[in-house]
Scaffold this active site. Structure first.
Site, PDB file in Angstrom:
ATOM      1  N   GLU A 179     -11.073 -13.447  25.948  1.00 26.81           N
ATOM      2  CA  GLU A 179     -11.242 -14.749  26.128  1.00 26.81           C
ATOM      3  C   GLU A 179     -10.351 -15.398  27.206  1.00 26.81           C
ATOM      4  OE1 GLU A 179     -11.331 -16.789  22.271  1.00 26.81           O
ATOM      5  OE2 GLU A 179     -11.116 -19.102  23.122  1.00 26.81           O
ATOM      6  N   GLU A 184      -8.585 -10.230  16.103  1.00 30.53           N
ATOM      7  CA  GLU A 184      -7.986 -10.631  16.899  1.00 30.53           C
ATOM      8  C   GLU A 184      -6.570  -9.667  17.474  1.00 30.53           C
ATOM      9  OE1 GLU A 184      -6.821 -14.645  17.229  1.00 30.53           O
ATOM     10  OE2 GLU A 184      -8.975 -15.378  16.922  1.00 30.53           O
TER      11      GLU A 184
HETATM   12  O1  KIV Z   1     -14.265 -17.965  16.345  1.00 31.79           O
HETATM   13  C1  KIV Z   1     -15.065 -17.991  17.462  1.00 31.79           C
HETATM   14  O2  KIV Z   1     -15.817 -18.788  17.575  1.00 31.79           O
HETATM   15  C2  KIV Z   1     -14.594 -17.059  18.465  1.00 31.79           C
HETATM   16  C3  KIV Z   1     -15.268 -16.998  19.609  1.00 31.79           C
HETATM   17  C4  KIV Z   1     -14.642 -18.094  20.471  1.00 31.79           C
HETATM   18  C5  KIV Z   1     -15.413 -15.786  20.509  1.00 31.79           C
HETATM   19  O3  KIV Z   1     -13.850 -16.101  18.107  1.00 31.79           O
END
Ligand code: KIV
Length: 278
Positions: free
Chosen positions: A182, A115
């Site tokens: 997201e 991220e």
């Molecule tokens: O951890 C996860 O499932 C994610 C998705 C929502 C993209 O990062």
């Protein structure tokens, strides 16, 4: 044929939509892979939907590796991506490369996801230089839920929207092979998707991304907890599963399970002899 980063680029150029879903073990990976989903994310959402934590922050690299190995064993075609959990890539670039290396070496998955945007670009570059494909993740980034003040839509105002565009460009330049976007407005996701050469995978980012991702339990309706606006359930399996389990309980209690068809048997003579002796 195995899906690779080249397949994803090819799909973007042909405007073929990419599908991604999460999976957390051998059984869920088989379902997702058999359905023809191109990318399987071993998401750190594992913490919430499988391990029962309140958010993703408690998930460890060992958790991800343990579940990632099972997912890889259940996958024939899809490209498996392992989420790098909180605090495994933020402290230093060196640690990030080492942990990304562990994630792919110990699971057998080809790629990792982390991220962050512009602030993480140098880290992404280092991991890519080590030969590991990286999927970026911008917009609502659940590992920063504290800083964001909750699970909120990002990029509605001009300042944050501009930063998200910068983030996307920075990740592409750093060598990311695709970017998860997201919970941002669909118009902004469309603009980012048009401007990037790498595929965007949206979740709560509208239909004009190059692909979509959803959590396994949300797609199948396996949980009754929090359901964000962007989730569509394509099945409703929680209640049928509870009901099947209740039938099992009732039949065991009523001695109607196991019936003869689910039972092994032996020669009457042998059992008679045994009964005489004991
Ligand atoms: O951890 C996860 O499932 C994610 C998705 C929502 C993209 O990062």
């Amino acid at each position: 044929m195995k899906i690779t980063t080249a397949t994803l680029m090819d799909m973007k150029s042909k405007k073929e939509k990419i599908t991604m879903a999460t999976a957390y073990d051998y059984a869920s990976a088989r379902v997702v892979d058999d359905a023809g989903v191109e990318m399987i994310l071993v998401g750190d959402s594992l913490g919430m939907v499988v391990l029962g934590y309140e958010n993703t922050l408690s998930v460890t690299l060992n958790d991800m590796i343990h579940h990632g190995k099972a997912v890889v064993r259940g996958t024939k075609q899809a490209m498996v991506v392992i989420d790098l959990p909180f605090m495994t890539y933020q402290v230093s670039k060196e640690e990030a490369v080492r942990n990304a290396g562990r994630a792919i070496q110990e699971t057998g998955a080809p790629a990792v996801k982390l991220e962050g945007g512009e602030d993480m670009a140098k880290t992404v570059e280092k991991i890519v230089r080590a030969g590991i494909p990286v999927v970026g993740h911008i917009g609502l980034t659940p590992q920063s839920v504290g800083q964001m003040g909750g699970f909120k839509v990002q990029g509605k105002n001009e300042k944050v929207a501009r930063q998200l565009i910068k983030d996307a460009f920075a990740l592409e330049e750093a060598g990311a092979c695709s970017i998860v976007i997201e919970a941002i407005p669909r118009q902004l996701a469309e603009l980012i998707t048009e401007k990037l050469t790498i595929p965007t995978i949206g979740i709560g980012a509208g239909v004009n991304c190059d692909g979509q991702v959803l959590v396994y339990h949300d797609i199948l309706g396996l949980q009754t907890d929090m359901r964000p606006k962007f989730v569509k359930q394509f099945g409703a399996f929680y209640n049928p599963m509870v009901s099947a389990m209740q039938s099992y309980v009732q039949e065991v209690k009523a001695s109607s399970f196991p019936s003869v068809e689910h039972t092994f048997t032996m020669d009457d003579e042998i059992i008679a002899k045994l009964r005489e002796k004991y």
